[in-house]
Design a protein around this motif. Structure first.
Motif, PDB file in Angstrom:
ATOM      1  N   ALA A  10       0.813  -1.217   0.000  1.00  0.00           N
ATOM      2  CA  ALA A  10       0.000   0.000   0.000  1.00  0.00           C
ATOM      3  C   ALA A  10       0.846   1.266   0.000  1.00  0.00           C
ATOM      4  N   SER A  11       1.976   1.231   0.711  1.00  0.00           N
ATOM      5  CA  SER A  11       2.829   2.421   0.772  1.00  0.00           C
ATOM      6  C   SER A  11       4.299   2.017   0.893  1.00  0.00           C
ATOM      7  N   PRO A  12       4.903   1.670  -0.223  1.00  0.00           N
ATOM      8  CA  PRO A  12       6.317   1.296  -0.185  1.00  0.00           C
ATOM      9  C   PRO A  12       7.207   2.378   0.432  1.00  0.00           C
ATOM     10  N   ASP A  13       6.837   3.636   0.264  1.00  0.00           N
ATOM     11  CA  ASP A  13       7.645   4.710   0.846  1.00  0.00           C
ATOM     12  C   ASP A  13       7.575   4.710   2.374  1.00  0.00           C
ATOM     13  N   ALA A  14       6.423   4.383   2.922  1.00  0.00           N
ATOM     14  CA  ALA A  14       6.304   4.285   4.380  1.00  0.00           C
ATOM     15  C   ALA A  14       7.187   3.151   4.898  1.00  0.00           C
ATOM     16  N   ILE A  15       7.174   2.040   4.206  1.00  0.00           N
ATOM     17  CA  ILE A  15       8.001   0.897   4.613  1.00  0.00           C
ATOM     18  C   ILE A  15       9.476   1.236   4.442  1.00  0.00           C
ATOM     19  N   LYS A  16       9.804   1.958   3.397  1.00  0.00           N
ATOM     20  CA  LYS A  16      11.194   2.400   3.202  1.00  0.00           C
ATOM     21  C   LYS A  16      11.649   3.262   4.384  1.00  0.00           C
ATOM     22  N   ALA A  17      10.783   4.128   4.861  1.00  0.00           N
ATOM     23  CA  ALA A  17      11.111   4.959   6.017  1.00  0.00           C
ATOM     24  C   ALA A  17      11.326   4.094   7.260  1.00  0.00           C
ATOM     25  N   MET A  18      10.459   3.115   7.461  1.00  0.00           N
ATOM     26  CA  MET A  18      10.616   2.201   8.600  1.00  0.00           C
ATOM     27  C   MET A  18      11.906   1.396   8.474  1.00  0.00           C
ATOM     28  N   MET A  19      12.251   1.009   7.271  1.00  0.00           N
ATOM     29  CA  MET A  19      13.474   0.241   7.059  1.00  0.00           C
ATOM     30  C   MET A  19      14.712   1.087   7.345  1.00  0.00           C
ATOM     31  N   GLY A  20      14.596   2.396   7.168  1.00  0.00           N
ATOM     32  CA  GLY A  20      15.691   3.287   7.543  1.00  0.00           C
ATOM     33  C   GLY A  20      15.974   3.194   9.045  1.00  0.00           C
ATOM     34  N   LEU A  21      14.924   3.109   9.846  1.00  0.00           N
ATOM     35  CA  LEU A  21      15.096   2.909  11.284  1.00  0.00           C
ATOM     36  C   LEU A  21      15.798   1.579  11.552  1.00  0.00           C
ATOM     37  N   GLU A  22      15.365   0.557  10.853  1.00  0.00           N
ATOM     38  CA  GLU A  22      15.952  -0.779  11.031  1.00  0.00           C
ATOM     39  C   GLU A  22      17.432  -0.804  10.648  1.00  0.00           C
ATOM     40  N   GLN A  23      17.791  -0.071   9.604  1.00  0.00           N
ATOM     41  CA  GLN A  23      19.204  -0.013   9.201  1.00  0.00           C
ATOM     42  C   GLN A  23      20.052   0.602  10.304  1.00  0.00           C
ATOM     43  N   ARG A  24      19.558   1.662  10.928  1.00  0.00           N
ATOM     44  CA  ARG A  24      20.302   2.285  12.034  1.00  0.00           C
ATOM     45  C   ARG A  24      20.428   1.320  13.214  1.00  0.00           C
ATOM     46  N   ILE A  25      19.348   0.625  13.524  1.00  0.00           N
ATOM     47  CA  ILE A  25      19.369  -0.327  14.638  1.00  0.00           C
ATOM     48  C   ILE A  25      20.399  -1.417  14.371  1.00  0.00           C
ATOM     49  N   THR A  26      20.449  -1.919  13.142  1.00  0.00           N
ATOM     50  CA  THR A  26      21.415  -2.955  12.779  1.00  0.00           C
ATOM     51  C   THR A  26      22.841  -2.457  12.927  1.00  0.00           C
ATOM     52  N   LYS A  27      23.081  -1.187  12.624  1.00  0.00           N
ATOM     53  CA  LYS A  27      24.423  -0.613  12.710  1.00  0.00           C
ATOM     54  C   LYS A  27      24.794  -0.170  14.128  1.00  0.00           C
ATOM     55  N   SER A  28      23.826  -0.161  15.024  1.00  0.00           N
ATOM     56  CA  SER A  28      24.102   0.277  16.393  1.00  0.00           C
ATOM     57  C   SER A  28      24.957  -0.767  17.109  1.00  0.00           C
ATOM     58  N   GLY A  29      25.440  -0.422  18.259  1.00  0.00           N
ATOM     59  CA  GLY A  29      26.243  -1.347  19.047  1.00  0.00           C
ATOM     60  C   GLY A  29      25.423  -2.255  19.944  1.00  0.00           C
ATOM     61  N   LEU A  30      24.107  -2.218  19.808  1.00  0.00           N
ATOM     62  CA  LEU A  30      23.257  -3.051  20.655  1.00  0.00           C
ATOM     63  C   LEU A  30      23.375  -4.521  20.256  1.00  0.00           C
ATOM     64  N   ASP A  31      23.515  -5.383  21.262  1.00  0.00           N
ATOM     65  CA  ASP A  31      23.619  -6.820  21.011  1.00  0.00           C
ATOM     66  C   ASP A  31      22.354  -7.342  20.348  1.00  0.00           C
ATOM     67  N   LYS A  32      22.535  -8.274  19.419  1.00  0.00           N
ATOM     68  CA  LYS A  32      21.401  -8.869  18.702  1.00  0.00           C
ATOM     69  C   LYS A  32      20.408  -9.496  19.675  1.00  0.00           C
ATOM     70  N   SER A  33      20.900 -10.178  20.708  1.00  0.00           N
ATOM     71  CA  SER A  33      19.982 -10.820  21.645  1.00  0.00           C
ATOM     72  C   SER A  33      19.172  -9.784  22.417  1.00  0.00           C
ATOM     73  N   LEU A  34      19.784  -8.671  22.761  1.00  0.00           N
ATOM     74  CA  LEU A  34      19.083  -7.585  23.448  1.00  0.00           C
ATOM     75  C   LEU A  34      18.004  -6.997  22.535  1.00  0.00           C
ATOM     76  N   VAL A  35      18.349  -6.787  21.282  1.00  0.00           N
ATOM     77  CA  VAL A  35      17.392  -6.265  20.298  1.00  0.00           C
ATOM     78  C   VAL A  35      16.190  -7.208  20.183  1.00  0.00           C
ATOM     79  N   ASP A  36      16.456  -8.503  20.100  1.00  0.00           N
ATOM     80  CA  ASP A  36      15.365  -9.480  19.998  1.00  0.00           C
ATOM     81  C   ASP A  36      14.462  -9.439  21.226  1.00  0.00           C
ATOM     82  N   LEU A  37      15.057  -9.359  22.415  1.00  0.00           N
ATOM     83  CA  LEU A  37      14.274  -9.316  23.648  1.00  0.00           C
ATOM     84  C   LEU A  37      13.400  -8.066  23.712  1.00  0.00           C
TER      85      LEU A  37
END
Length: 145
Positions: A10-37
């Motif tokens: 319905a809105s690929p641009d909205a999802i693209k914006a959300m994926m931008g948040l996800e890209q930052r989270i992936t690049k952060s220093g937060l542990d993967k297990s912490l992110v999952d929890l």
């Protein structure tokens, strides 16, 4: 219950914006297990079946312990989580329920020693992102596969 719309289509641009948040989270220093929890706990609070299913499966694939996954909603009552994880879960709950408590100073004081400024900003972004995904999935009735 059936899906209302496919919000990805319905809105690929909205999802693209959300994926931008996800890209930052992936690049952060937060542990993967912490992110999952954090993702799982916020999704439980929000009642997002789609996200609970997905994040439980993701955590298991990453090697997360079933006992921890089974007791995350009662993390205060177990010894299965580290102090840092407990702080992140407390922050997650306070931010997810922000209308109820406006993130009290007591929460800040218990979380602050466990995270740097950058980590706190990234942790907050993570909570914002999962709450956003929960709202997409819940409002448009995204169902687990």
């Amino acid at each position: 219950m059936s899906q209302r719309i496919d919000f990805y289509k319905a809105s690929p641009d909205a999802i693209k914006a959300m994926m931008g948040l996800e890209q930052r989270i992936t690049k952060s220093g937060l542990d993967k297990s912490l992110v999952d929890l954090v993702r799982l706990r916020a999704s439980q609070i929000n009642g997002c079946a789609y996200c609970m299913d997905m994040h439980t499966a993701d955590a298991r694939k990453a090697g997360e312990n079933d006992r921890r996954l089974a007791t995350i909603s009662a993390w205060r009552e177990t010894t299965f989580f580290t102090d840092r994880e407990r702080a992140a879960l407390e922050w997650t709950e306070a931010l997810t329920l922000i209308a109820d408590n406006h993130v009290p100073d007591s929460v800040w004081e218990s979380v602050r020693p466990h995270f740097s400024d950058e980590e706190l900003a990234d942790l907050t972004l993570l909570v914002i992102a999962i709450n956003g995904w929960n709202r997409f999935a819940i409002s448009f009735r995204k169902l687990p596969s």
